[in-house]
Design a protein around this motif. Structure first.
Motif, PDB file in Angstrom:
ATOM      1  N   ARG A 194       0.590  -1.395  -0.189  1.00 44.05           N
ATOM      2  CA  ARG A 194      -0.790  -0.365   0.005  1.00 44.05           C
ATOM      3  C   ARG A 194       0.490   0.890  -0.075  1.00 44.05           C
ATOM      4  O   ARG A 194       0.179   2.282   0.538  1.00 44.05           O
ATOM      5  N   GLY A 206      -1.235   2.624 -13.435  1.00 38.76           N
ATOM      6  CA  GLY A 206      -2.718   1.787 -13.065  1.00 38.76           C
ATOM      7  C   GLY A 206      -2.604   0.935 -11.696  1.00 38.76           C
ATOM      8  O   GLY A 206      -3.508   0.789 -10.252  1.00 38.76           O
ATOM      9  N   VAL A 207      -1.796   0.736 -11.566  1.00 33.83           N
ATOM     10  CA  VAL A 207      -1.994  -0.626 -10.511  1.00 33.83           C
ATOM     11  C   VAL A 207      -0.943  -0.201  -9.766  1.00 33.83           C
ATOM     12  O   VAL A 207      -1.197  -0.476  -8.270  1.00 33.83           O
ATOM     13  N   LEU A 225      -1.424   3.306  -9.244  1.00 36.14           N
ATOM     14  CA  LEU A 225      -2.021   3.641  -8.148  1.00 36.14           C
ATOM     15  C   LEU A 225      -3.195   3.048  -8.000  1.00 36.14           C
ATOM     16  O   LEU A 225      -3.334   3.946  -5.695  1.00 36.14           O
ATOM     17  N   ARG A 226      -3.587   2.450  -7.534  1.00 30.41           N
ATOM     18  CA  ARG A 226      -4.907   1.364  -7.261  1.00 30.41           C
ATOM     19  C   ARG A 226      -3.744   0.375  -6.151  1.00 30.41           C
ATOM     20  O   ARG A 226      -5.022   0.486  -4.978  1.00 30.41           O
ATOM     21  N   ARG A 261      -2.001   1.784  -3.640  1.00 26.72           N
ATOM     22  CA  ARG A 261      -1.794   2.568  -2.171  1.00 26.72           C
ATOM     23  C   ARG A 261      -3.353   2.986  -1.795  1.00 26.72           C
ATOM     24  O   ARG A 261      -3.309   3.602  -0.961  1.00 26.72           O
ATOM     25  N   ALA A 262      -3.924   3.040  -2.870  1.00 22.47           N
ATOM     26  CA  ALA A 262      -5.454   3.414  -2.562  1.00 22.47           C
ATOM     27  C   ALA A 262      -6.020   1.540  -1.553  1.00 22.47           C
ATOM     28  O   ALA A 262      -7.519   1.279  -0.988  1.00 22.47           O
ATOM     29  N   HIS A 296      -6.616   9.435  -4.559  1.00 21.64           N
ATOM     30  CA  HIS A 296      -5.543   8.198  -4.549  1.00 21.64           C
ATOM     31  C   HIS A 296      -3.649   8.757  -3.591  1.00 21.64           C
ATOM     32  O   HIS A 296      -3.693   7.514  -3.258  1.00 21.64           O
ATOM     33  N   LEU A 340      -7.746   1.065 -14.708  1.00 17.85           N
ATOM     34  CA  LEU A 340      -6.312   0.789 -14.584  1.00 17.85           C
ATOM     35  C   LEU A 340      -5.894   1.929 -15.621  1.00 17.85           C
ATOM     36  O   LEU A 340      -5.010   2.683 -14.851  1.00 17.85           O
TER      37      LEU A 340
END
Lengths: 199, 199
Positions: A102, A168-169, A171-172, A174-175, B111, B164
């Motif tokens: 994360r 994208g991977v 970024l997501r 981390r959420a 994010h 993504l």
DNA sequence: CTTATCTTGGACCGGTCGTTCCAGGATGGA
DNA sequence: TCCATCCTGGAACGACCGGTCCAAGATAAG
């Protein structure tokens, strides 16, 4: 002659990378850097300069120590699509589990930082993107030479796609995205790049 | 009876969305919000609460006013892959040109914000992802029904991929990526999802 | 017009921000 | 040993942070 530094700047940089990466550079104060590194403000400013310079130096070190080795390995890996698949498996694993789960990616995170306007930092962002894209491109070329890639695939565009996917991977993750979702998303892209026979 | 508000909270929210979106919520102080909205701190705190609540309210409004309409249009569009292609063309155009060029997407930017740990905000992030993914899924289903999609494509995974990809586009656009690169990256994914005949 | 109720402007709070500065300590060549 | 040089700890700076508070103003029912 004069006195010599009582610390190793590279060790201090590693500690700053960790701090900026986990917490976010914008919301990390100098006081936290002082505490994390054990240095004094004087040494920090004398060695690196102000906060933007600190952030830039940490970002450069992240690129060289964390990103570049992985990119180089990918570019040198001759297996083609399996190498790319392995890249994403390692990426998702690192982003979703273990000590740095994360945290996302420091470079990805910096894309939304206020410091992205600083030219010294923007250059690192662009260099990172170019390096990632070049590594993807090299792996795609190996895949094409091995006949793994569907005819008509624009390798340049495909490399950009894979780079965007990696952002994208990061970024997501981390959420708190689920590893299985991220992996499935990556696999669907690679399947679309594959020849019908290999698929 | 009592006095009534001397302003429209929704208008104020729109101004905060703009401010947080362009500048970044973490580095935007209350003083800037006061100046941008023309309200006083008292009215701000009485109406919305503290800064995290402000950020959450602005984020929710962004989702409802900026994201949701686009997602709904995509989900309702029956054309299949052309609808998805159109989505990305519109997205890239909005992110790279015009008044909001290089702003990225408020949800994407959040994010990496420190506030992503706040549950009220994380929920909006997750809701956004679910809505985006569902819209992509719906468009992919339409594409499948029209025979545009290659056999064997996992629609759920494909929807995650496209989501993504959208995050990647938003992220890179904030750092000044070229529209042509982003468009090519998106097109390569869609080509990989397409049947050989349609391609 | 009075009154009860809510809103508003703006002063104010303690804390933290990034940065500067300097006295004193450490260093190694002469 | 002495000294020139650099490094270090820590105090101090003004600016700004998010948040609180209250007197004065606005409102509408009675």
């Amino acid at each position: 002659m004069p006195d010599i530094k009582h610390f190793d700047p590279e060790v201090a940089l590693d500690q700053m990378v960790r701090l900026f990466w986990e917490r976010g550079a914008d919301v990390t104060g100098i006081a936290e850097v002082v505490q994390a590194t054990g240095l004094s403000r004087s040494s920090l400013y004398a060695t690196f300069g102000g906060k933007e310079r600190l952030q830039a130096a940490a970002l450069r070190r992240y690129l060289e120590r964390c990103s570049r080795p992985v990119f180089d390995a990918l570019a040198a890996d001759g297996r083609g699509l399996p190498a790319i698949a392995g890249f994403f498996e390692q990426l998702v694993a690192a982003r979703c589990a273990g000590e740095r789960a994360r945290w996302g990616c420091l470079v990805t995170n910096t894309h939304t930082s206020a410091a992205r306007e600083v030219s010294e930092i923007r250059q690192v962002l662009d260099a990172h993107h170019a390096a990632l894209r070049a590594a993807m491109r090299a792996a795609l070329e190996a895949a094409r030479d091995r006949g793994q890639v569907r005819p008509g695939l624009d390798l340049e565009a495909g490399a950009e796609t894979l780079a965007l996917l990696a952002y994208g991977v990061n970024l997501r993750s981390r959420a708190g995205a689920r590893a299985a979702d991220l992996l499935a998303g990556a696999r669907a892209v690679l399947d679309g790049f594959t020849t019908t026979e290999e698929r």
